[in-house]
Design a protein around this motif. Structure first.
Motif, short mmCIF file in Angstrom:
data_model
loop_
_atom_site.label_atom_id
_atom_site.label_comp_id
_atom_site.label_asym_id
_atom_site.label_seq_id
_atom_site.Cartn_x
_atom_site.Cartn_y
_atom_site.Cartn_z
N ASP A 62 0.83 -1.22 0.00
CA ASP A 62 0.00 0.00 0.00
C ASP A 62 0.87 1.27 0.00
OD1 ASP A 62 -2.47 -1.29 -0.15
OD2 ASP A 62 -2.73 -1.38 2.03
N TRP A 65 2.28 1.69 -3.45
CA TRP A 65 1.20 2.11 -4.37
C TRP A 65 0.92 3.61 -4.20
CZ3 TRP A 65 -3.80 4.03 -3.53
CH2 TRP A 65 -4.66 4.02 -4.63
N LEU A 66 0.96 4.09 -2.95
CA LEU A 66 0.69 5.51 -2.68
C LEU A 66 1.83 6.42 -3.16
CD1 LEU A 66 -0.66 5.07 0.95
CD2 LEU A 66 -1.96 6.13 -0.92
N MET A 262 -7.70 0.75 3.08
CA MET A 262 -6.96 0.83 1.83
C MET A 262 -7.57 -0.06 0.76
SD MET A 262 -4.66 3.02 1.42
CE MET A 262 -3.56 2.50 0.12
N GLU A 263 -8.15 -1.15 1.18
CA GLU A 263 -8.75 -2.04 0.19
C GLU A 263 -9.84 -1.30 -0.58
OE1 GLU A 263 -10.33 -5.62 1.84
OE2 GLU A 263 -10.85 -6.40 -0.15
N ARG A 266 -8.45 1.82 -2.60
CA ARG A 266 -7.73 1.50 -3.83
C ARG A 266 -8.70 1.14 -4.95
NH1 ARG A 266 -2.00 -1.61 -2.69
NH2 ARG A 266 -2.12 -1.89 -4.94
N TYR A 269 -10.13 4.99 -5.91
CA TYR A 269 -9.25 6.08 -6.35
C TYR A 269 -8.00 5.57 -7.01
CZ TYR A 269 -11.82 8.94 -2.90
OH TYR A 269 -12.78 9.59 -2.18
N GLU A 270 -7.44 6.43 -7.87
CA GLU A 270 -6.04 6.28 -8.29
C GLU A 270 -5.22 6.89 -7.16
OE1 GLU A 270 -4.92 4.77 -10.94
OE2 GLU A 270 -6.94 4.36 -11.71
N ALA A 271 -3.97 6.47 -7.04
CA ALA A 271 -3.16 6.98 -5.92
C ALA A 271 -3.07 8.52 -5.88
CB ALA A 271 -1.77 6.35 -5.96
#
Ligand code: GLU
Ligand code: ZN
Length: 321
Positions: A62, A65-66, A262-263, A266, A269-271
């Motif tokens: 996560d 990804w961010l 976060m699940e 995600r 949203y896009e990061a």
């Protein structure tokens, strides 16, 4: 030139991160990265019952990804101050405990849970039960602890009636009395498990952390931690506690609030869109437009931790769906 700032993010791998965790992670990351510093990822898996390696892996995934990569640490981090999983750091905690024992302030407590929670037990101002001092030696360093009991029980710290004064970057000057708000707190449980206060100080000190950005729920914990820094002969870090993210009922997000986990985030949203929302909540950018953490570094408003002083309320409300 001032020393390079070192920050850290220290999640407990007990579930998926939620909006509140990434709010803290982003602010901690920006604060050190904006000044050319290092950001450490430490996995706080002290509680074997609740911690899982797969959650730690998910946290790493996560963060990447961010757009929040760490410079040091993580599950596989070894150097320079690893390992970075608390479950692998017993030796460091043993050393810290031995040094605290050498100050004569550590004693063993054989109370059962029921003794500690008995009617009339003292309470801190927020309602937490404080240890009543039943096993506390009469004086420091003497033979006041009955020798029969010396090798059994939990390890507690004999805490003075002393007020710790420190300036939190966000919430300003704090005066926290150790005896009234914490009492003789635990360093290690009778079953050998290490207490958060001891582990966090040993780790932050050994990892060279110079600033701690974390949730407002840990503001008062800075007091016992600063006290431990002094006993261990370390220089305490700068503290910046940040508001907790709450749902619209004013209840702090927990790992059970799945719509802001976060699940779910995600999927929605896009990061950069998510980072834009968080940066806007934190008052770093004027509108919630998509942005990456790296792009935020060049944003003029964010220069030092003191940017965060606008975040005075202990919580920020966000709708959970
Ligand atoms: N492990 C704690 C948490 O997940 C953070 C402790 C700290 O930052 O000192 O909330
Ligand atoms: Zn006791």
């Amino acid at each position: 030139m001032a020393d390079t700032p070192v920050g850290r993010f220290a999640p407990s791998p007990t579930g998926r991160m939620h909006l509140g965790n990434i709010f803290t992670a982003l602010l901690s990351w920006l604060s050190v990265k904006a000044r050319g510093g290092r950001w450490i990822l430490r996995i706080e898996d002290l509680d074997p019952q609740r911690s899982r390696l797969e959650y730690a892996r998910q946290i790493e995934d996560d963060l990447l990804w961010l757009g929040l990569p760490w410079d040091e640490g993580g599950i596989d981090g070894k150097l320079p101050a690893g390992p970075y999983l608390q479950s692998q750091r017993h030796q460091f905690y043993e050393d810290a405990l031995a040094r605290l024992e050498a100050t004569g302030r550590v004693y063993r407590c054989t109370c059962r849970r029921a003794d500690i929670h008995a009617v009339g037990a003292p309470h801190a101002s927020d309602g937490r039960i404080i240890y009543n001092g039943r096993c506390r030696p009469k004086s420091l360093g003497g033979n006041a602890v009955p020798s029969l009991l010396q090798n059994k029980g939990a390890w507690r710290l004999f805490v003075p009636d002393e007020t710790i004064v420190f300036a939190d970057v966000v919430y300003g000057l704090q005066n926290i009395n150790l005896a009234r708000e914490f009492g003789d707190f635990l360093l290690r449980r009778a079953d050998g498990a290490w207490a958060y206060q001891l582990a966090v100080v040993a780790d932050d000190a050994l990892m060279g952390v110079t600033e701690i950005v974390r949730g407002h729920d840990l503001l008062s914990s800075a007091a016992p931690q600063i006290y431990l820094y002094h006993l261990l002969g370390y220089q305490p870090p700068v503290y910046a506690h940040v508001p907790l993210i709450c749902n619209t009922d004013g209840i702090r997000l927990s790992k059970r609030d799945t719509s802001l986990s976060m699940e779910a985030l995600r999927l929605r949203y896009e990061a950069p869109a998510l980072i834009g929302h968080i940066a806007h909540l934190a008052g770093i950018i004027p509108a919630p437009d998509p942005v990456t953490p790296s792009e935020l570094l060049s944003c003029l408003q964010f220069r030092t931790l003191s940017t965060l002083t606008t975040l005075k309320s202990p919580s920020i409300l966000v709708p959970s769906s």
